[in-house]
Design a protein around this motif. Structure first.
Motif, PDB file in Angstrom:
ATOM      1  N   ALA A   1      -5.159  -1.361   5.062  1.00  0.00           N
ATOM      2  CA  ALA A   1      -4.441  -2.475   5.689  1.00  0.00           C
ATOM      3  C   ALA A   1      -5.366  -3.252   6.616  1.00  0.00           C
ATOM      4  O   ALA A   1      -5.353  -4.494   6.642  1.00  0.00           O
ATOM      5  CB  ALA A   1      -3.237  -1.950   6.457  1.00  0.00           C
ATOM      6  N   LEU A   2      -6.194  -2.543   7.379  1.00  0.00           N
ATOM      7  CA  LEU A   2      -7.132  -3.214   8.293  1.00  0.00           C
ATOM      8  C   LEU A   2      -8.132  -4.087   7.525  1.00  0.00           C
ATOM      9  O   LEU A   2      -8.573  -5.125   8.036  1.00  0.00           O
ATOM     10  CB  LEU A   2      -7.898  -2.168   9.111  1.00  0.00           C
ATOM     11  N   LYS A   3      -8.447  -3.703   6.307  1.00  0.00           N
ATOM     12  CA  LYS A   3      -9.420  -4.447   5.502  1.00  0.00           C
ATOM     13  C   LYS A   3      -8.768  -5.514   4.623  1.00  0.00           C
ATOM     14  O   LYS A   3      -9.425  -6.110   3.770  1.00  0.00           O
ATOM     15  CB  LYS A   3     -10.224  -3.469   4.639  1.00  0.00           C
ATOM     16  N   GLY A   4      -7.454  -5.743   4.858  1.00  0.00           N
ATOM     17  CA  GLY A   4      -6.780  -6.843   4.185  1.00  0.00           C
ATOM     18  C   GLY A   4      -6.383  -6.588   2.754  1.00  0.00           C
ATOM     19  O   GLY A   4      -6.150  -7.532   1.995  1.00  0.00           O
ATOM     20  N   VAL A   5      -6.287  -5.306   2.362  1.00  0.00           N
ATOM     21  CA  VAL A   5      -5.949  -4.996   0.973  1.00  0.00           C
ATOM     22  C   VAL A   5      -4.472  -5.219   0.689  1.00  0.00           C
ATOM     23  O   VAL A   5      -4.081  -5.549  -0.429  1.00  0.00           O
ATOM     24  CB  VAL A   5      -6.355  -3.546   0.636  1.00  0.00           C
ATOM     25  N   GLY A   6      -3.622  -5.057   1.693  1.00  0.00           N
ATOM     26  CA  GLY A   6      -2.200  -5.241   1.460  1.00  0.00           C
ATOM     27  C   GLY A   6      -1.360  -4.931   2.683  1.00  0.00           C
ATOM     28  O   GLY A   6      -1.878  -4.799   3.809  1.00  0.00           O
ATOM     29  N   ILE A   7      -0.042  -4.813   2.451  1.00  0.00           N
ATOM     30  CA  ILE A   7       0.938  -4.519   3.508  1.00  0.00           C
ATOM     31  C   ILE A   7       1.279  -3.033   3.450  1.00  0.00           C
ATOM     32  O   ILE A   7       1.384  -2.447   2.367  1.00  0.00           O
ATOM     33  CB  ILE A   7       2.214  -5.357   3.309  1.00  0.00           C
TER      34      ILE A   7
ATOM     35  N   ASN B   1      -2.293   9.549  -0.555  1.00  0.00           N
ATOM     36  CA  ASN B   1      -1.421  10.484   0.155  1.00  0.00           C
ATOM     37  C   ASN B   1      -1.983  10.789   1.543  1.00  0.00           C
ATOM     38  O   ASN B   1      -1.823  11.886   2.074  1.00  0.00           O
ATOM     39  CB  ASN B   1      -1.245  11.790  -0.640  1.00  0.00           C
ATOM     40  N   ASN B   2      -2.627   9.782   2.125  1.00  0.00           N
ATOM     41  CA  ASN B   2      -3.263   9.949   3.426  1.00  0.00           C
ATOM     42  C   ASN B   2      -3.031   8.702   4.273  1.00  0.00           C
ATOM     43  O   ASN B   2      -3.427   7.599   3.894  1.00  0.00           O
ATOM     44  CB  ASN B   2      -4.767  10.209   3.237  1.00  0.00           C
ATOM     45  N   GLY B   3      -2.401   8.886   5.413  1.00  0.00           N
ATOM     46  CA  GLY B   3      -2.049   7.746   6.255  1.00  0.00           C
ATOM     47  C   GLY B   3      -3.236   7.018   6.843  1.00  0.00           C
ATOM     48  O   GLY B   3      -3.220   5.790   6.994  1.00  0.00           O
ATOM     49  N   TYR B   4      -4.303   7.750   7.176  1.00  0.00           N
ATOM     50  CA  TYR B   4      -5.474   7.091   7.750  1.00  0.00           C
ATOM     51  C   TYR B   4      -6.141   6.181   6.729  1.00  0.00           C
ATOM     52  O   TYR B   4      -6.626   5.094   7.065  1.00  0.00           O
ATOM     53  CB  TYR B   4      -6.469   8.134   8.260  1.00  0.00           C
ATOM     54  N   SER B   5      -6.171   6.615   5.471  1.00  0.00           N
ATOM     55  CA  SER B   5      -6.773   5.791   4.419  1.00  0.00           C
ATOM     56  C   SER B   5      -5.929   4.548   4.152  1.00  0.00           C
ATOM     57  O   SER B   5      -6.467   3.461   3.898  1.00  0.00           O
ATOM     58  CB  SER B   5      -6.916   6.608   3.131  1.00  0.00           C
ATOM     59  N   LEU B   6      -4.623   4.693   4.210  1.00  0.00           N
ATOM     60  CA  LEU B   6      -3.746   3.530   4.063  1.00  0.00           C
ATOM     61  C   LEU B   6      -3.929   2.559   5.221  1.00  0.00           C
ATOM     62  O   LEU B   6      -3.938   1.335   5.036  1.00  0.00           O
ATOM     63  CB  LEU B   6      -2.287   3.982   3.973  1.00  0.00           C
ATOM     64  N   THR B   7      -4.078   3.098   6.427  1.00  0.00           N
ATOM     65  CA  THR B   7      -4.320   2.240   7.594  1.00  0.00           C
ATOM     66  C   THR B   7      -5.623   1.472   7.426  1.00  0.00           C
ATOM     67  O   THR B   7      -5.698   0.265   7.712  1.00  0.00           O
ATOM     68  CB  THR B   7      -4.376   3.090   8.874  1.00  0.00           C
ATOM     69  N   ASP B   8      -6.652   2.162   6.967  1.00  0.00           N
ATOM     70  CA  ASP B   8      -7.951   1.511   6.763  1.00  0.00           C
ATOM     71  C   ASP B   8      -7.838   0.391   5.737  1.00  0.00           C
ATOM     72  O   ASP B   8      -8.415  -0.689   5.917  1.00  0.00           O
ATOM     73  CB  ASP B   8      -8.976   2.554   6.303  1.00  0.00           C
TER      74      ASP B   8
ATOM     75  N   LEU C   1       0.855  -1.180   0.000  1.00  0.00           N
ATOM     76  CA  LEU C   1       0.000   0.000   0.000  1.00  0.00           C
ATOM     77  C   LEU C   1       0.894   1.234   0.000  1.00  0.00           C
ATOM     78  O   LEU C   1       1.623   1.478   0.959  1.00  0.00           O
ATOM     79  CB  LEU C   1      -0.922  -0.012   1.219  1.00  0.00           C
ATOM     80  N   LEU C   2       0.824   2.019  -1.072  1.00  0.00           N
ATOM     81  CA  LEU C   2       1.787   3.091  -1.286  1.00  0.00           C
ATOM     82  C   LEU C   2       1.258   4.441  -0.833  1.00  0.00           C
ATOM     83  O   LEU C   2       0.079   4.757  -1.019  1.00  0.00           O
ATOM     84  CB  LEU C   2       2.151   3.179  -2.774  1.00  0.00           C
ATOM     85  N   GLY C   3       2.167   5.229  -0.279  1.00  0.00           N
ATOM     86  CA  GLY C   3       1.882   6.625   0.009  1.00  0.00           C
ATOM     87  C   GLY C   3       2.459   7.490  -1.091  1.00  0.00           C
ATOM     88  O   GLY C   3       2.401   7.144  -2.263  1.00  0.00           O
ATOM     89  N   THR C   4       3.079   8.607  -0.713  1.00  0.00           N
ATOM     90  CA  THR C   4       3.653   9.506  -1.718  1.00  0.00           C
ATOM     91  C   THR C   4       5.021   9.049  -2.189  1.00  0.00           C
ATOM     92  O   THR C   4       5.563   9.584  -3.153  1.00  0.00           O
ATOM     93  CB  THR C   4       3.771  10.925  -1.134  1.00  0.00           C
ATOM     94  N   ASN C   5       5.596   8.051  -1.513  1.00  0.00           N
ATOM     95  CA  ASN C   5       6.941   7.588  -1.844  1.00  0.00           C
ATOM     96  C   ASN C   5       6.911   6.136  -2.283  1.00  0.00           C
ATOM     97  O   ASN C   5       6.224   5.302  -1.671  1.00  0.00           O
ATOM     98  CB  ASN C   5       7.844   7.735  -0.598  1.00  0.00           C
ATOM     99  N   ASP C   6       7.629   5.822  -3.355  1.00  0.00           N
ATOM    100  CA  ASP C   6       7.697   4.431  -3.832  1.00  0.00           C
ATOM    101  C   ASP C   6       8.679   3.584  -3.030  1.00  0.00           C
ATOM    102  O   ASP C   6       8.758   2.374  -3.241  1.00  0.00           O
ATOM    103  CB  ASP C   6       8.145   4.397  -5.299  1.00  0.00           C
ATOM    104  N   TYR C   7       9.444   4.214  -2.135  1.00  0.00           N
ATOM    105  CA  TYR C   7      10.507   3.506  -1.420  1.00  0.00           C
ATOM    106  C   TYR C   7      10.168   3.346   0.059  1.00  0.00           C
ATOM    107  O   TYR C   7       9.685   4.288   0.704  1.00  0.00           O
ATOM    108  CB  TYR C   7      11.843   4.247  -1.573  1.00  0.00           C
ATOM    109  N   TRP C   8      10.407   2.149   0.577  1.00  0.00           N
ATOM    110  CA  TRP C   8      10.292   1.890   2.006  1.00  0.00           C
ATOM    111  C   TRP C   8      11.694   1.765   2.599  1.00  0.00           C
ATOM    112  O   TRP C   8      12.644   1.365   1.915  1.00  0.00           O
ATOM    113  CB  TRP C   8       9.504   0.604   2.250  1.00  0.00           C
ATOM    114  N   HIS C   9      11.801   2.109   3.852  1.00  0.00           N
ATOM    115  CA  HIS C   9      13.118   2.215   4.487  1.00  0.00           C
ATOM    116  C   HIS C   9      13.310   1.112   5.532  1.00  0.00           C
ATOM    117  O   HIS C   9      12.423   0.844   6.348  1.00  0.00           O
ATOM    118  CB  HIS C   9      13.275   3.591   5.135  1.00  0.00           C
ATOM    119  N   PHE C  10      14.501   0.508   5.486  1.00  0.00           N
ATOM    120  CA  PHE C  10      14.829  -0.602   6.372  1.00  0.00           C
ATOM    121  C   PHE C  10      16.273  -0.477   6.849  1.00  0.00           C
ATOM    122  O   PHE C  10      17.012   0.419   6.417  1.00  0.00           O
ATOM    123  CB  PHE C  10      14.654  -1.942   5.639  1.00  0.00           C
ATOM    124  N   ARG C  11      16.654  -1.404   7.732  1.00  0.00           N
ATOM    125  CA  ARG C  11      18.055  -1.551   8.111  1.00  0.00           C
ATOM    126  C   ARG C  11      18.417  -3.025   7.961  1.00  0.00           C
ATOM    127  O   ARG C  11      17.770  -3.898   8.531  1.00  0.00           O
ATOM    128  CB  ARG C  11      18.301  -1.089   9.549  1.00  0.00           C
TER     129      ARG C  11
END
Length: 288
Positions: free
Chosen positions: A225-231, A216-223, A189-199
């Protein structure tokens, strides 16, 4: 004795005139001249070139002026700081913060703060745009992550963690990724950036992820994820309550990126006014 003539020297240097310096200091021109002469004699150097039309610094005088100006600025700042410690916080504070973090974390704390200090007024503007606080007249900005503007002063208020997570239903259907490379097999589930950050192996690493949904909204992305659309990868203030309830499950914890700083940023003034200093200290106390 060692301070005699310093103020007179700085006033003359900045006004290029013994007469103007004497007027601004409210003393006689003769007294200014005597102090400068005594200072030059004590230092055994010539500080000014003097003509009937102009007074200008010698090379040694320019060097000496820079140090004297810094010393006087420091004394002025010390005096103002002591005065401010004894004064009651009052007046307006204009601040800015990122939209979601501001409305969820910062402004509720600001509301508590102004209840304690009834003479303080606050005007807040929430924006994810990197505002030039000097040019736009802000007293304070809340910034997240790495700071890039070295011309500002900054105080760390706390940290935020970013979590990769998904719902149990999604993981039951699609499986659990055990390495960051396995994310390319999943719907991210993407926001404004195509890259995720790790170590990984002690080094920070960014990887490009893909998916069929971008907000471009974190609450919508959270929703989603809660509904099983993705990671999703989001800061803690979006997902913490859902992680605690079990509605979301953290993934790839061994690869989690270091926590990011939360900062109060303000112009590089000689000192902070009481109201700004108290608000910054209060935020740090609540968020650390």
């Amino acid at each position: 004795m060692q301070w005699d003539g310093i103020s007179e020297f700085v006033y003359v240097a900045e006004n290029e005139s013994f007469t103007l310096a004497s007027k601004k200091m409210a003393i006689s021109t003769a007294q200014v001249s005597r102090q400068i002469s005594a200072l030059e004699k004590r230092l055994n150097i010539k500080l000014f070139y003097r003509t009937t039309r102009k007074v200008s610094l010698t090379e040694e005088g320019r060097f000496f002026y820079q140090h004297c100006r810094s010393v006087l600025d420091g004394l002025d700042a010390a005096e103002r700081a002591i005065t401010n410690l004894q004064s009651k916080p009052q007046g307006k504070i204009k601040l800015t913060a990122p939209v979601t973090y501001g409305e969820k974390q910062i402004l509720p704390l600001v509301n508590n703060f102004i209840k304690q200090y009834s003479d303080v007024e606050v005007s807040a503007y929430l924006s994810n745009r990197q505002i030039d606080i000097v040019e736009e007249g802000y007293d304070l900005a809340i910034r997240l992550g790495k700071l890039s503007d070295s011309t500002m002063m900054a105080k760390k208020l706390g940290n935020r963690a970013n979590y990769v997570c998904a719902s149990p239903d999604y993981l039951d259907m699609h499986g659990i990724p055990h390495s960051i490379l396995e994310l390319n097999k999943h719907s991210c589930l993407l926001g404004t950036n195509d890259y995720w950050h790790f170590r990984e192996s002690g080094r920070e690493k960014s990887i490009r992820v893909t998916g069929r949904l971008r907000y471009n909204n974190g609450y919508s992305l959270t929703d989603a994820a809660l509904k099983g659309v993705g990671i999703v990868q989001l800061p803690d203030y979006y997902v913490q309550q859902h992680l605690q309830s079990g509605e979301l499950v953290t993934l790839l914890d061994n690869y989690r990126a270091p926590d990011e700083g939360i900062w109060a940023v303000y112009p590089q003034n000689r000192h902070l006014s009481p109201k700004i200093r108290l608000l910054v200290d209060y935020l740090a106390e609540q968020l650390l």
